[in-house]
Design a protein around this motif. Sequence first.
Motif, PDB file in Angstrom:
ATOM      1  N   GLU A  84      17.901  77.010 -19.110  1.00 59.98           N
ATOM      2  CA  GLU A  84      19.282  77.249 -19.764  1.00 59.98           C
ATOM      3  C   GLU A  84      18.968  78.332 -20.806  1.00 59.98           C
ATOM      4  OE1 GLU A  84      23.009  77.079 -20.100  1.00 59.98           O
ATOM      5  OE2 GLU A  84      22.185  75.868 -18.771  1.00 59.98           O
ATOM      6  N   PRO A  85      19.855  79.510 -20.886  1.00 56.68           N
ATOM      7  CA  PRO A  85      19.489  80.589 -21.730  1.00 56.68           C
ATOM      8  C   PRO A  85      19.860  80.055 -23.035  1.00 56.68           C
ATOM      9  CG  PRO A  85      20.754  81.556 -19.769  1.00 56.68           C
ATOM     10  CD  PRO A  85      20.476  79.953 -19.751  1.00 56.68           C
ATOM     11  N   GLY A  86      19.220  80.258 -24.113  1.00 58.09           N
ATOM     12  CA  GLY A  86      19.416  79.882 -25.387  1.00 58.09           C
ATOM     13  C   GLY A  86      18.483  78.589 -25.844  1.00 58.09           C
ATOM     14  N   THR A  87      18.104  77.992 -24.712  1.00 57.97           N
ATOM     15  CA  THR A  87      17.280  76.589 -24.951  1.00 57.97           C
ATOM     16  C   THR A  87      15.871  76.882 -24.916  1.00 57.97           C
ATOM     17  OG1 THR A  87      18.823  75.514 -23.296  1.00 57.97           O
ATOM     18  CG2 THR A  87      16.688  74.278 -23.929  1.00 57.97           C
ATOM     19  N   PHE A  88      15.285  76.358 -25.946  1.00 56.81           N
ATOM     20  CA  PHE A  88      13.787  76.405 -26.113  1.00 56.81           C
ATOM     21  C   PHE A  88      13.047  75.387 -26.895  1.00 56.81           C
ATOM     22  CE2 PHE A  88      16.525  79.218 -28.829  1.00 56.81           C
ATOM     23  CZ  PHE A  88      16.275  78.686 -30.099  1.00 56.81           C
ATOM     24  N   LYS A  89      13.586  74.138 -26.708  1.00 56.38           N
ATOM     25  CA  LYS A  89      13.202  73.019 -27.735  1.00 56.38           C
ATOM     26  C   LYS A  89      12.139  72.226 -26.979  1.00 56.38           C
ATOM     27  CE  LYS A  89      16.570  70.277 -25.080  1.00 56.38           C
ATOM     28  NZ  LYS A  89      15.801  69.370 -24.499  1.00 56.38           N
ATOM     29  N   ASP A  90      12.146  72.260 -25.634  1.00 54.20           N
ATOM     30  CA  ASP A  90      11.153  71.269 -25.030  1.00 54.20           C
ATOM     31  C   ASP A  90       9.560  71.888 -25.092  1.00 54.20           C
ATOM     32  OD1 ASP A  90      12.917  69.514 -24.112  1.00 54.20           O
ATOM     33  OD2 ASP A  90      13.100  70.056 -21.982  1.00 54.20           O
ATOM     34  N   ARG A  91       9.746  73.448 -25.073  1.00 55.58           N
ATOM     35  CA  ARG A  91       8.353  73.743 -25.162  1.00 55.58           C
ATOM     36  C   ARG A  91       7.773  73.786 -26.604  1.00 55.58           C
ATOM     37  NH1 ARG A  91       8.930  80.488 -25.150  1.00 55.58           N
ATOM     38  NH2 ARG A  91       6.733  80.046 -24.894  1.00 55.58           N
ATOM     39  N   VAL A  92       8.587  73.614 -27.795  1.00 55.31           N
ATOM     40  CA  VAL A  92       8.016  73.237 -29.098  1.00 55.31           C
ATOM     41  C   VAL A  92       7.265  71.740 -28.904  1.00 55.31           C
ATOM     42  CG1 VAL A  92       8.757  72.323 -31.485  1.00 55.31           C
ATOM     43  CG2 VAL A  92       9.813  74.295 -30.260  1.00 55.31           C
ATOM     44  N   LEU A  93       7.862  70.806 -28.314  1.00 58.06           N
ATOM     45  CA  LEU A  93       7.122  69.475 -27.904  1.00 58.06           C
ATOM     46  C   LEU A  93       5.845  69.616 -27.292  1.00 58.06           C
ATOM     47  CD1 LEU A  93      10.165  67.395 -27.434  1.00 58.06           C
ATOM     48  CD2 LEU A  93       8.614  67.276 -29.588  1.00 58.06           C
ATOM     49  N   MET A  94       6.057  70.429 -26.341  1.00 58.96           N
ATOM     50  CA  MET A  94       4.647  70.596 -25.163  1.00 58.96           C
ATOM     51  C   MET A  94       3.631  71.358 -25.770  1.00 58.96           C
ATOM     52  SD  MET A  94       6.485  70.832 -21.472  1.00 58.96           S
ATOM     53  CE  MET A  94       7.629  72.204 -21.922  1.00 58.96           C
ATOM     54  N   LYS A  95       3.935  72.357 -26.853  1.00 60.94           N
ATOM     55  CA  LYS A  95       3.095  73.077 -27.651  1.00 60.94           C
ATOM     56  C   LYS A  95       2.250  72.271 -28.471  1.00 60.94           C
ATOM     57  CE  LYS A  95       2.501  77.701 -29.712  1.00 60.94           C
ATOM     58  NZ  LYS A  95       3.183  78.798 -30.012  1.00 60.94           N
ATOM     59  N   ASN A  96       3.172  71.741 -29.360  1.00 59.99           N
ATOM     60  CA  ASN A  96       2.701  71.237 -30.594  1.00 59.99           C
ATOM     61  C   ASN A  96       2.230  69.747 -30.430  1.00 59.99           C
ATOM     62  OD1 ASN A  96       3.217  73.394 -32.515  1.00 59.99           O
ATOM     63  ND2 ASN A  96       5.126  73.145 -31.571  1.00 59.99           N
ATOM     64  N   ASN A  97       2.773  68.862 -29.397  1.00 58.89           N
ATOM     65  CA  ASN A  97       2.654  67.595 -29.459  1.00 58.89           C
ATOM     66  C   ASN A  97       2.406  66.916 -28.002  1.00 58.89           C
ATOM     67  OD1 ASN A  97       1.949  64.857 -30.069  1.00 58.89           O
ATOM     68  ND2 ASN A  97       3.848  64.683 -31.124  1.00 58.89           N
ATOM     69  N   PRO A  98       1.543  67.804 -27.268  1.00 59.73           N
ATOM     70  CA  PRO A  98       1.378  67.427 -25.541  1.00 59.73           C
ATOM     71  C   PRO A  98       1.141  65.973 -25.415  1.00 59.73           C
ATOM     72  CG  PRO A  98      -0.497  68.716 -26.202  1.00 59.73           C
ATOM     73  CD  PRO A  98       0.597  68.665 -27.514  1.00 59.73           C
ATOM     74  N   HIS A  99       0.630  65.318 -26.186  1.00 66.31           N
ATOM     75  CA  HIS A  99       0.123  63.948 -25.964  1.00 66.31           C
ATOM     76  C   HIS A  99       1.162  63.020 -26.185  1.00 66.31           C
ATOM     77  CE1 HIS A  99      -4.211  63.942 -25.171  1.00 66.31           C
ATOM     78  NE2 HIS A  99      -4.238  64.759 -26.146  1.00 66.31           N
ATOM     79  N   LEU A 100       2.198  63.262 -26.929  1.00 69.50           N
ATOM     80  CA  LEU A 100       3.461  62.545 -26.917  1.00 69.50           C
ATOM     81  C   LEU A 100       4.348  62.372 -25.536  1.00 69.50           C
ATOM     82  CD1 LEU A 100       5.602  60.968 -28.702  1.00 69.50           C
ATOM     83  CD2 LEU A 100       6.727  63.241 -29.163  1.00 69.50           C
ATOM     84  N   LEU A 101       4.154  63.610 -24.980  1.00 70.49           N
ATOM     85  CA  LEU A 101       4.925  63.575 -23.575  1.00 70.49           C
ATOM     86  C   LEU A 101       4.084  62.734 -22.750  1.00 70.49           C
ATOM     87  CD1 LEU A 101       7.101  64.203 -21.695  1.00 70.49           C
ATOM     88  CD2 LEU A 101       5.514  66.525 -21.381  1.00 70.49           C
ATOM     89  N   VAL A 102       2.554  63.048 -22.786  1.00 67.92           N
ATOM     90  CA  VAL A 102       1.831  62.243 -21.858  1.00 67.92           C
ATOM     91  C   VAL A 102       2.017  60.786 -21.985  1.00 67.92           C
ATOM     92  CG1 VAL A 102      -0.745  61.652 -21.290  1.00 67.92           C
ATOM     93  CG2 VAL A 102       0.127  64.003 -21.597  1.00 67.92           C
ATOM     94  N   GLU A 103       1.852  60.292 -23.387  1.00 67.49           N
ATOM     95  CA  GLU A 103       1.842  58.808 -23.470  1.00 67.49           C
ATOM     96  C   GLU A 103       3.397  58.323 -23.105  1.00 67.49           C
ATOM     97  OE1 GLU A 103       1.690  55.688 -27.244  1.00 67.49           O
ATOM     98  OE2 GLU A 103       1.879  57.877 -27.871  1.00 67.49           O
ATOM     99  N   ALA A 104       4.429  58.907 -23.182  1.00 66.42           N
ATOM    100  CA  ALA A 104       5.898  58.659 -22.822  1.00 66.42           C
ATOM    101  C   ALA A 104       5.823  58.666 -21.330  1.00 66.42           C
ATOM    102  CB  ALA A 104       6.868  59.528 -23.217  1.00 66.42           C
ATOM    103  N   MET A 105       5.152  59.520 -20.488  1.00 64.88           N
ATOM    104  CA  MET A 105       5.076  59.416 -19.076  1.00 64.88           C
ATOM    105  C   MET A 105       4.486  58.069 -18.683  1.00 64.88           C
ATOM    106  SD  MET A 105       6.632  61.927 -17.660  1.00 64.88           S
ATOM    107  CE  MET A 105       5.967  62.220 -15.883  1.00 64.88           C
ATOM    108  N   VAL A 106       3.380  57.861 -19.112  1.00 63.37           N
ATOM    109  CA  VAL A 106       2.571  56.623 -18.750  1.00 63.37           C
ATOM    110  C   VAL A 106       3.477  55.435 -19.201  1.00 63.37           C
ATOM    111  CG1 VAL A 106       0.426  55.401 -19.135  1.00 63.37           C
ATOM    112  CG2 VAL A 106       0.404  57.837 -19.136  1.00 63.37           C
ATOM    113  N   ILE A 107       4.030  55.454 -20.379  1.00 65.36           N
ATOM    114  CA  ILE A 107       4.767  54.093 -20.548  1.00 65.36           C
ATOM    115  C   ILE A 107       6.038  53.964 -19.417  1.00 65.36           C
ATOM    116  CG2 ILE A 107       6.529  53.189 -22.250  1.00 65.36           C
ATOM    117  CD1 ILE A 107       4.839  54.522 -24.377  1.00 65.36           C
ATOM    118  N   GLY A 108       6.934  55.060 -19.300  1.00 70.19           N
ATOM    119  CA  GLY A 108       7.704  55.284 -18.260  1.00 70.19           C
ATOM    120  C   GLY A 108       7.295  54.760 -16.902  1.00 70.19           C
ATOM    121  N   GLY A 109       6.289  55.327 -16.257  1.00 75.66           N
ATOM    122  CA  GLY A 109       5.637  54.887 -15.100  1.00 75.66           C
ATOM    123  C   GLY A 109       5.319  53.248 -15.016  1.00 75.66           C
ATOM    124  N   TYR A 110       5.042  52.812 -16.055  1.00 79.39           N
ATOM    125  CA  TYR A 110       4.509  51.412 -16.095  1.00 79.39           C
ATOM    126  C   TYR A 110       6.033  50.635 -16.035  1.00 79.39           C
ATOM    127  CZ  TYR A 110       3.619  46.714 -18.324  1.00 79.39           C
ATOM    128  OH  TYR A 110       3.377  45.484 -18.335  1.00 79.39           O
TER     129      TYR A 110
END
Length: 409
Positions: A84-110
């Motif tokens: 979406e033009p004007g959206t640049f939020k998710d990259r902030v998380l993935m660049k600065n705290n990628p393990h937060l997303l990894v942890e969330a994905m494992v919890i969600g999968g469980y």
Amino acid sequence: MERILLKDVDIPNLCEIDVYIDSGGYKALEKALKMTPKEVIEEVKRSRLVGRGGAAFPTGLKWEFTRKEKDEPKFLVCNADEGEPGTFKDRVLMKNNPHLLVEAMVIGGYAIGANKGVIYIRGEYFEEIGRLNKAIKEAREKGYIGEGILGSGFSYELQVYRGAGAYVCGEESALFESLEGGRGCARERPPFPAQYGFMGKPTAINNVETLCNVPAIINNGGEWYSRIGSPASPGTKFFCLSGHVNKPGVYELPTGITLRELIEEYGGGVKGEFKASLPGGVSSSLVTDTDVKLDYKSVADAGSMLGSGAVIVINSSTSIVDVAKSCIEFFVRESCGQCVPCREGTRRANEILGRFAGGKGKVEDIDLLLELGEVMYDTARCGLGQAAMNATISAIKMFKDEFMGRVES
């Protein structure tokens, strides 16, 4: 100001797993694995977390629907195709705290009973892709991904899939088509992803920001989360503030703050005089009331949508006709061409707006644009075509005099 997702973002080298663990990382996963999947889902439901990608569907309910499906295997897919033009939020998380997303994905999968997760990421995010792959490798080495995670009976694999640069693949069913190696085009619904998603199997799909809230919810409890921000859609929200503001950027703030507060207290005020805003990027309708509360219900009540939170500010020196033309040009380029209403509708709208932009519009063209917008909203196959004319329709309704000023005499 309460931070949830960005509370540790200033810690040096947070993308390294040892630093992430020292800051409390993977504690939520350890806690979740001692709960039953149903208990995890109930905690997420109790938080009243809704999707942060635009649809605002209750996350816990989506997970519950997927969990209850009998078909196997199940999948958890992360939508990181931030187009979406004007959206640049998710990259902030993935660049600065990628393990937060990894942890969330494992919890969600469980929680949903999936042993496989996929992060579908925007292809241009080269650095973020590298950091996610590194984080997955580190998590596997530490036993947070793989067979029998942390001595439990739960096994989970996670991979990153790089998208091919199509905005329409942000639509969940088009994303599945792309993941399966096909052309990114939306599917007819129903069936919905919880019944028939990736590879025709039950799938829960959430975006990055949504998923990254889950570890905090597990650690602190759903009741804690539900008390933050607006009762209509609790928690914090990432607002990507851009356009005519002095301090553009990503701001994590409680839902329910006003547009005025966002612009003046955090964005440093408007460059010039405020005219209008697109609160949910180019897919949304214009709003002129700066007292509108930035939560999903309030923005919808104001005739627009919050979407992914791409707040674009427009000042009084800008032609609204030119704004509408710029928005429709984007949708002309990004339409997949599958359905006639979107494929032909965006082109016709672009032609008509081009006449107005050149000072050669016709009075009857205004009604034609309004009718075209109605037809596309009612008949387009997916959200891209349905939302493509939102900015134009609202521009005509709110600033009709500017269109009349571009009518050929």
